[in-house]
Design a protein around this motif. Structure first.
Motif, PDB file in Angstrom:
ATOM      1  N   ILE A  69       0.815  -1.431  -0.062  1.00  0.00           N
ATOM      2  CA  ILE A  69       0.152   0.062   0.029  1.00  0.00           C
ATOM      3  C   ILE A  69       0.725   1.279   0.043  1.00  0.00           C
ATOM      4  N   PRO A  90      -0.875   2.629  -3.639  1.00  0.00           N
ATOM      5  CA  PRO A  90      -2.251   2.768  -2.784  1.00  0.00           C
ATOM      6  C   PRO A  90      -3.327   2.585  -3.548  1.00  0.00           C
ATOM      7  N   GLY A  91      -3.396   2.799  -4.917  1.00  0.00           N
ATOM      8  CA  GLY A  91      -4.515   2.511  -5.913  1.00  0.00           C
ATOM      9  C   GLY A  91      -4.813   1.153  -5.599  1.00  0.00           C
ATOM     10  N   GLY A 102      -3.954  -0.945  -3.366  1.00  0.00           N
ATOM     11  CA  GLY A 102      -4.262  -1.487  -1.957  1.00  0.00           C
ATOM     12  C   GLY A 102      -6.004  -1.104  -1.625  1.00  0.00           C
ATOM     13  N   TRP A 103      -6.164   0.064  -1.931  1.00  0.00           N
ATOM     14  CA  TRP A 103      -7.730   0.363  -1.606  1.00  0.00           C
ATOM     15  C   TRP A 103      -8.733  -0.302  -2.498  1.00  0.00           C
ATOM     16  N   THR A 104      -8.346  -0.471  -3.846  1.00  0.00           N
ATOM     17  CA  THR A 104      -9.193  -1.295  -4.715  1.00  0.00           C
ATOM     18  C   THR A 104      -9.526  -2.565  -4.278  1.00  0.00           C
ATOM     19  N   PHE A 126      -9.135  -3.427  -1.245  1.00  0.00           N
ATOM     20  CA  PHE A 126     -10.063  -3.646   0.014  1.00  0.00           C
ATOM     21  C   PHE A 126     -11.374  -3.393  -0.452  1.00  0.00           C
ATOM     22  N   LEU A 127     -11.670  -2.540  -1.108  1.00  0.00           N
ATOM     23  CA  LEU A 127     -13.093  -2.499  -1.407  1.00  0.00           C
ATOM     24  C   LEU A 127     -13.623  -3.803  -2.359  1.00  0.00           C
ATOM     25  N   PHE A 169      -5.230  -9.016   2.538  1.00  0.00           N
ATOM     26  CA  PHE A 169      -4.841  -7.463   2.686  1.00  0.00           C
ATOM     27  C   PHE A 169      -3.955  -7.246   3.856  1.00  0.00           C
ATOM     28  N   TRP A 223      -0.911  -4.553   3.488  1.00  0.00           N
ATOM     29  CA  TRP A 223      -0.664  -3.845   5.018  1.00  0.00           C
ATOM     30  C   TRP A 223       0.779  -4.389   5.086  1.00  0.00           C
TER      31      TRP A 223
END
Lengths: 140, 496
Positions: B366, B370-371, B373-375, B377-378, B429, B434
């Motif tokens: 991440i 970061p993109g 990672g968060w994608t 996560f969603l 994740f 992380w």
């Protein structure tokens, strides 16, 4: 060791044309009587296979310099095109049409779009069989 | 235009053929494949709208009338699945532009993908049981090409198993169809349904049970239900990410679709044995999938085992044969196709960055990505069904339907499974994305931004699918309505 295949080679030169002619006859025997693109295609590939057995891969590729994969694709285009042609007339996919046409030299002809479809099948069968045989045969 | 429903099959077919000619130029192949995939999505969306407005669409190929020729049928269920398939295919094609490698692209990769879509869309659309077999074969033949293309050691090893399993199950499929044909004397799905309801009242209801179990085995092998999923984790692991996404999102779902279709058309009038069997198998499938998903430390394996969980959940909803649960199943099926494709692409990207798919040697992505990672996560939240994301509505309806038809144990296990799915996916994740940042040797060669386009597209779509559930609901419930009432389908096909 060099094998003597004089008889095979001589016979092939004659028989080859007979098989090809017969395969064309079978192809046009078409959709009402036994025959059609599939059998015709197999017979033609049989003829080419005989040529391969009597001579060798390189020579056959010289005589028939086709890309058999393109032949498969061309056959598929013929077959799909015949089916998709029905879309232009707003009839269901694969609906065929036929009619009797009078031509000056040939006389009365019964023409059917199934022949075009069969031509596609013929090309696909020859293309696929020859691709398989060349791939296996070309492998040392 | 009466031929409208065949276009989602015809466009990929013609594209696949044209792409054979274009094998010299990779750029041209990408353009053709991308444009045609986009066109298929548009056509499929129009088809869904047409079915919504005008009801079930049918097409008698070659102009032969219904029970005699081959009929294509698009009810809402199949139209929605065709649309989802086209979207997943578009995403995978976009991902492949940068993610599959030029070697594979030169060897007719895009052709094979297009023929695969022909098979899948055809299987969803056909209204003839033998034609279903033919489209299965089209689909499998292309999947053989895709699984072996590239010829790495693991691919060669796994493809032997894959082909062997599928050849056997195809043979069994033909045998089952022959058996069914000898009982009812027809191949048209609507007509079979009519004939079966005639004989089930009169004599020999036992034979329908035998047929039902046979079909369950055949489709269970393709759809990976409990004892028959053994081949799946190994085979799906072998090919590269976009192919894995296509397989994971589409192929098992064709099996699930076939079980749903045959079950709702043929065997709903059976004594209840098949229903019990299907419920038990569905629950066992969920449990087996969960165990696998929790046990592995390999990102690809975790997502692959999650396919099996989803198959179980969907089939549980189908087996209860309750309108709520069926609506939920349709909802969840579509959600699962989108989100599994997204997850496979994301996981493939992670594996490409890290150079391995082993979770223990990943970590801290991440920081630099970061993109991603968060994608991820969603997508993980959507997969496990956290409201308001797309998995939630489907699961809620399935559980609700399970409770109201008094299958308490099953519904409870489905509920618990969501929690465990969340744990299994959060493991990726927490450990992969992380954690302490590491540097990877292979990461600089990965065209990260371009590869993110497809998964982001799918995840955004999945969010809209969940948040806009109110907008989607009428379509889904129309699909479930056809499934609970076979007469809608029969009347449309036989025009009685």
């Amino acid at each position: 060791m060099k094998t003597n295949d004089l008889i095979l080679q001589t016979a092939t030169k004659l028989i080859l044309f007979l098989i090809v002619l017969f395969s064309i006859y079978i192809f046009f025997a078409g959709h009402y009587t036994p025959g059609g693109g599939f059998v015709g295609g197999l017979l033609t590939s049989g003829a080419i296979l005989l040529l391969l057995l009597a001579f060798d891969l390189k020579m056959v590729q010289n005589i028939l310099p086709f890309n058999y994969l393109y032949m498969v694709a061309l056959g598929l285009l013929f077959a799909i095109g015949t089916g998709a042609g029905a879309l232009l007339f707003n009839t269901p996919f694969l609906t065929h049409a036929f009619g009797d046409i009078h031509l000056p030299v040939l006389g009365e002809l019964h023409l059917h779009t199934a022949t075009l479809f069969d031509l596609g099948v013929y090309l696909v069968v020859v293309g696929v069989t020859m691709t398989i045989i060349q791939t296996i045969g070309g492998d040392e | 235009m009466i031929n409208f429903l065949i276009l989602p099959i015809l466009i990929p077919l013609i594209t696949g053929v044209l792409l054979i000619f274009a094998n010299k130029s990779i750029k041209l192949q990408r353009w053709i494949a991308g444009l045609s995939a986009f066109l298929t999505v548009i056509v499929a969306a129009l088809l869904v709208q047409k079915v919504r407005n005008d009801g079930v669409q049918t097409l008698n190929l070659s102009n032969w009338d219904a029970p005699f020729g081959i009929t294509l049928v698009s009810d809402m269920f199949s139209a929605l699945l065709v649309l989802t398939t086209s979207i997943v295919a578009l995403a995978c094609v976009i991902y492949s532009f940068k993610g599959i490698g030029e070697d594979r692209e030169k060897f007719h990769y895009y052709s094979a993908v297009n023929f695969l879509i022909v098979g899948v869309n055809g299987a969803f659309t056909t209204g003839d049981i033998f034609n279903l077999f033919v489209f299965f074969e089209v689909m499998l033949m292309s999947s053989y090409v895709l699984i072996i293309l590239g010829g790495t050691k693991i691919q060669l090893r796994e493809s032997i198993k894959y082909i062997l399993v599928n050849v056997i199950s195809s043979a069994l499929f033909v045998i089952s169809i022959a058996y069914l044909y000898s009982v009812v004397g027809t191949l048209n799905i609507a007509h079979i349904s009519v004939r079966l309801s005639e004989i089930s009242g009169v004599s020999q209801p036992g034979i329908i049970t035998v047929l039902g179990v046979l079909f369950l085995i055949v489709f269970g092998l393709k759809g990976a239900i409990f004892p028959l999923y053994f081949w799946l984790p190994g085979s799906y692991y072998a090919p590269p990410a976009p192919v894995m996404a296509l397989f994971g999102a589409l192929l098992t779902k064709v099996g699930v679709y076939s079980i749903t279709r045959t079950y709702s058309m043929f065997f709903y009038q059976e004594s209840g044995f098949i229903q019990q069997l299907l419920i038990i198998l569905a629950i066992l499938t969920v449990i087996a999938g969960i165990i696998g998903a929790l046990a592995y430390w390999d990102v690809k394996k975790i997502v692959i085992y999650n396919i099996i969980v989803a198959v179980g959940v969907i089939l549980f909803g189908v087996a209860t044969m309750n309108i709520d649960a069926l609506t939920g199943s349709v909802f969840y099926l579509i959600h699962d196709m989108i989100i599994k494709a997204a997850l496979f692409l994301l996981v493939g990207l992670m594996a490409a960055i890290a150079g391995t798919s082993n979770l223990r040697s990943m970590g801290g992505m991440i920081k630099r990505y970061p993109g991603l990672g968060w994608t991820f996560f969603l997508a993980a939240l959507a997969l496990s069904g956290i409201p308001p994301l797309s998995g939630f509505v489907g699961k809620l309806l399935i559980v609700q339907g399970g409770f109201s038809s008094e299958h308490y144990w099953g519904a409870a296990i489905v509920l618990i499974s969501s929690l465990l799915v969340l744990i299994s996916i959060m493991k990726i994740f927490i450990n992969g994305i992380w954690g302490k940042p590491r540097s990877f040797e292979t990461e600089n060669s990965v065209p990260y931004r371009k590869l993110m386009i497809a998964p982001v597209m799918l995840v955004v779509l999945s969010i809209f699918y969940g948040v806009g559930a109110d907008f989607v609901y009428p379509y889904i419930s129309q699909a479930a309505e056809t499934l609970t009432n076979a007469n809608i389908y029969i009347d449309a096909v036989l025009k009685e």
